[in-house]
Design a protein around this motif. Structure first.
Motif, PDB file in Angstrom:
ATOM      1  N   CYS A  35      42.704  43.505  44.664  1.00  0.00           N
ATOM      2  CA  CYS A  35      42.220  43.540  43.293  1.00  0.00           C
ATOM      3  C   CYS A  35      43.178  44.403  42.480  1.00  0.00           C
ATOM      4  CB  CYS A  35      40.785  44.053  43.187  1.00  0.00           C
ATOM      5  SG  CYS A  35      40.553  45.786  43.559  1.00  0.00           S
ATOM      6  N   ALA A  36      43.199  44.128  41.190  1.00  0.00           N
ATOM      7  CA  ALA A  36      44.124  44.803  40.294  1.00  0.00           C
ATOM      8  C   ALA A  36      43.474  44.974  38.933  1.00  0.00           C
ATOM      9  CB  ALA A  36      45.412  43.994  40.169  1.00  0.00           C
ATOM     10  N   ALA A  37      43.934  45.975  38.196  1.00  0.00           N
ATOM     11  CA  ALA A  37      43.350  46.280  36.895  1.00  0.00           C
ATOM     12  C   ALA A  37      44.436  46.417  35.840  1.00  0.00           C
ATOM     13  CB  ALA A  37      42.538  47.583  36.966  1.00  0.00           C
ATOM     14  N   LYS A  38      44.128  45.940  34.653  1.00  0.00           N
ATOM     15  CA  LYS A  38      45.019  46.106  33.508  1.00  0.00           C
ATOM     16  C   LYS A  38      44.159  46.309  32.273  1.00  0.00           C
ATOM     17  CE  LYS A  38      47.138  42.651  31.587  1.00  0.00           C
ATOM     18  NZ  LYS A  38      46.494  42.673  30.246  1.00  0.00           N
ATOM     19  N   LEU A  80      40.060  42.809  35.224  1.00  0.00           N
ATOM     20  CA  LEU A  80      40.305  42.860  36.660  1.00  0.00           C
ATOM     21  C   LEU A  80      40.805  41.509  37.163  1.00  0.00           C
ATOM     22  CD1 LEU A  80      39.624  45.530  38.173  1.00  0.00           C
ATOM     23  CD2 LEU A  80      38.222  45.225  36.119  1.00  0.00           C
ATOM     24  N   GLY A  81      41.679  41.578  38.130  1.00  0.00           N
ATOM     25  CA  GLY A  81      42.180  40.351  38.725  1.00  0.00           C
ATOM     26  C   GLY A  81      42.137  40.431  40.240  1.00  0.00           C
ATOM     27  N   TRP A  82      42.071  39.271  40.865  1.00  0.00           N
ATOM     28  CA  TRP A  82      42.195  39.152  42.316  1.00  0.00           C
ATOM     29  C   TRP A  82      43.450  38.326  42.621  1.00  0.00           C
ATOM     30  CZ3 TRP A  82      39.231  41.664  45.848  1.00  0.00           C
ATOM     31  CH2 TRP A  82      37.993  42.169  45.434  1.00  0.00           C
ATOM     32  N   PHE A  83      44.209  38.832  43.568  1.00  0.00           N
ATOM     33  CA  PHE A  83      45.403  38.138  44.032  1.00  0.00           C
ATOM     34  C   PHE A  83      45.345  38.079  45.549  1.00  0.00           C
ATOM     35  CE2 PHE A  83      47.972  37.923  40.156  1.00  0.00           C
ATOM     36  CZ  PHE A  83      47.263  38.763  39.333  1.00  0.00           C
ATOM     37  N   SER A 130      42.680  39.912  30.481  1.00  0.00           N
ATOM     38  CA  SER A 130      43.062  39.545  31.835  1.00  0.00           C
ATOM     39  C   SER A 130      44.310  38.669  31.798  1.00  0.00           C
ATOM     40  CB  SER A 130      41.912  38.814  32.538  1.00  0.00           C
ATOM     41  OG  SER A 130      41.609  37.610  31.864  1.00  0.00           O
ATOM     42  N   SER A 131      44.901  38.493  32.968  1.00  0.00           N
ATOM     43  CA  SER A 131      46.131  37.714  33.076  1.00  0.00           C
ATOM     44  C   SER A 131      46.208  37.125  34.473  1.00  0.00           C
ATOM     45  CB  SER A 131      47.347  38.609  32.814  1.00  0.00           C
ATOM     46  OG  SER A 131      48.545  37.921  33.096  1.00  0.00           O
ATOM     47  N   ASN A 132      46.939  36.031  34.598  1.00  0.00           N
ATOM     48  CA  ASN A 132      47.193  35.477  35.925  1.00  0.00           C
ATOM     49  C   ASN A 132      48.564  35.891  36.442  1.00  0.00           C
ATOM     50  OD1 ASN A 132      48.856  33.956  34.343  1.00  0.00           O
ATOM     51  ND2 ASN A 132      47.990  31.978  34.911  1.00  0.00           N
ATOM     52  N   ALA A 146      41.839  34.940  40.855  1.00  0.00           N
ATOM     53  CA  ALA A 146      40.811  34.939  39.812  1.00  0.00           C
ATOM     54  C   ALA A 146      40.998  36.154  38.919  1.00  0.00           C
ATOM     55  CB  ALA A 146      39.412  34.955  40.426  1.00  0.00           C
ATOM     56  N   GLY A 147      40.518  36.034  37.698  1.00  0.00           N
ATOM     57  CA  GLY A 147      40.565  37.155  36.768  1.00  0.00           C
ATOM     58  C   GLY A 147      39.290  37.185  35.950  1.00  0.00           C
ATOM     59  N   ILE A 148      38.912  38.371  35.506  1.00  0.00           N
ATOM     60  CA  ILE A 148      37.684  38.502  34.741  1.00  0.00           C
ATOM     61  C   ILE A 148      37.900  39.468  33.588  1.00  0.00           C
ATOM     62  CG2 ILE A 148      36.735  40.371  36.172  1.00  0.00           C
ATOM     63  CD1 ILE A 148      33.981  38.862  35.884  1.00  0.00           C
ATOM     64  N   SER A 149      37.270  39.134  32.462  1.00  0.00           N
ATOM     65  CA  SER A 149      37.431  39.931  31.257  1.00  0.00           C
ATOM     66  C   SER A 149      36.720  41.273  31.384  1.00  0.00           C
ATOM     67  CB  SER A 149      36.868  39.159  30.065  1.00  0.00           C
ATOM     68  OG  SER A 149      35.470  38.956  30.233  1.00  0.00           O
ATOM     69  N   ARG A 150      36.949  42.125  30.409  1.00  0.00           N
ATOM     70  CA  ARG A 150      36.361  43.457  30.431  1.00  0.00           C
ATOM     71  C   ARG A 150      34.835  43.409  30.443  1.00  0.00           C
ATOM     72  NH1 ARG A 150      38.265  46.259  25.414  1.00  0.00           N
ATOM     73  NH2 ARG A 150      38.498  44.141  24.621  1.00  0.00           N
ATOM     74  N   SER A 151      34.279  42.494  29.706  1.00  0.00           N
ATOM     75  CA  SER A 151      32.819  42.386  29.633  1.00  0.00           C
ATOM     76  C   SER A 151      32.227  41.617  30.803  1.00  0.00           C
ATOM     77  CB  SER A 151      32.419  41.689  28.337  1.00  0.00           C
ATOM     78  OG  SER A 151      32.853  40.348  28.364  1.00  0.00           O
ATOM     79  N   GLY A 152      33.067  40.838  31.459  1.00  0.00           N
ATOM     80  CA  GLY A 152      32.575  39.978  32.528  1.00  0.00           C
ATOM     81  C   GLY A 152      32.120  38.623  32.050  1.00  0.00           C
ATOM     82  N   ASN A 153      32.238  38.380  30.751  1.00  0.00           N
ATOM     83  CA  ASN A 153      31.749  37.107  30.204  1.00  0.00           C
ATOM     84  C   ASN A 153      32.707  35.948  30.454  1.00  0.00           C
ATOM     85  OD1 ASN A 153      29.429  38.288  29.214  1.00  0.00           O
ATOM     86  ND2 ASN A 153      30.282  38.659  27.188  1.00  0.00           N
ATOM     87  N   THR A 154      33.957  36.273  30.710  1.00  0.00           N
ATOM     88  CA  THR A 154      34.956  35.215  30.892  1.00  0.00           C
ATOM     89  C   THR A 154      35.684  35.414  32.212  1.00  0.00           C
ATOM     90  OG1 THR A 154      35.297  35.101  28.504  1.00  0.00           O
ATOM     91  CG2 THR A 154      36.965  34.087  29.901  1.00  0.00           C
ATOM     92  N   ALA A 155      35.769  34.371  33.000  1.00  0.00           N
ATOM     93  CA  ALA A 155      36.494  34.426  34.267  1.00  0.00           C
ATOM     94  C   ALA A 155      37.379  33.201  34.377  1.00  0.00           C
ATOM     95  CB  ALA A 155      35.525  34.496  35.437  1.00  0.00           C
TER      96      ALA A 155
END
Length: 125
Positions: free
Chosen positions: A98-101, A36-39, A105-107, A51-60
């Motif tokens: 918010c956006a999903a891929k 998920l990302g925020w723009f 994650s990506s910026n 901001a962006g966050i990984s699938r697990s939420g462990n990495t932002a």
């Protein structure tokens, strides 16, 4: 197909806080496959990564302009991602999306498949 709905925007004074939420209409299994990302798009400007966050939420990851003030988190059991925004500044005034891929994650906004409708954040000085 993933539908995203943001909420939590509003008017706040500089120095204040807001928490944005983005709820996804997908199964928990499907949601967990998406990063998920925020723009945000400020008036007269292009849409920028926040901001962006990984699938697990462990990495932002964060844009330099919000690092240390914003915190991105997610609750896969609730199919929801959050953006806690503290120490808001007038330059944070924008529509937030918010956006999903799938997968990582990506910026880059072009990398995201699904987008919410946006929520307005107004910061008064």
């Amino acid at each position: 197909q993933v539908q995203l709905v943001e909420s939590g925007g509003g008017l706040v004074q500089a120095g204040g806080s807001l928490r944005l939420s983005c709820a996804a209409s997908a199964s928990a299994y499907t949601f967990s496959a998406y990063a998920l990302g925020w723009f945000r798009r400020a008036p007269g400007k292009e849409r920028d990564f926040v901001a962006g966050i990984s699938r697990s939420g462990n990495t932002a990851g964060y844009a330099d302009s919000v690092k240390g003030r914003f915190t991105n988190s997610r609750d896969n059991a609730k199919n929801t991602v959050y953006l806690q925004m503290n120490e808001l500044k007038p330059e944070d005034h924008a529509v937030y999306y918010c956006a999903a891929k799938l997968w990582a994650s990506s910026n880059k906004s072009m990398a995201y498949e699904y987008w919410g409708q946006g929520t307005q954040v107004t910061v008064s000085s």
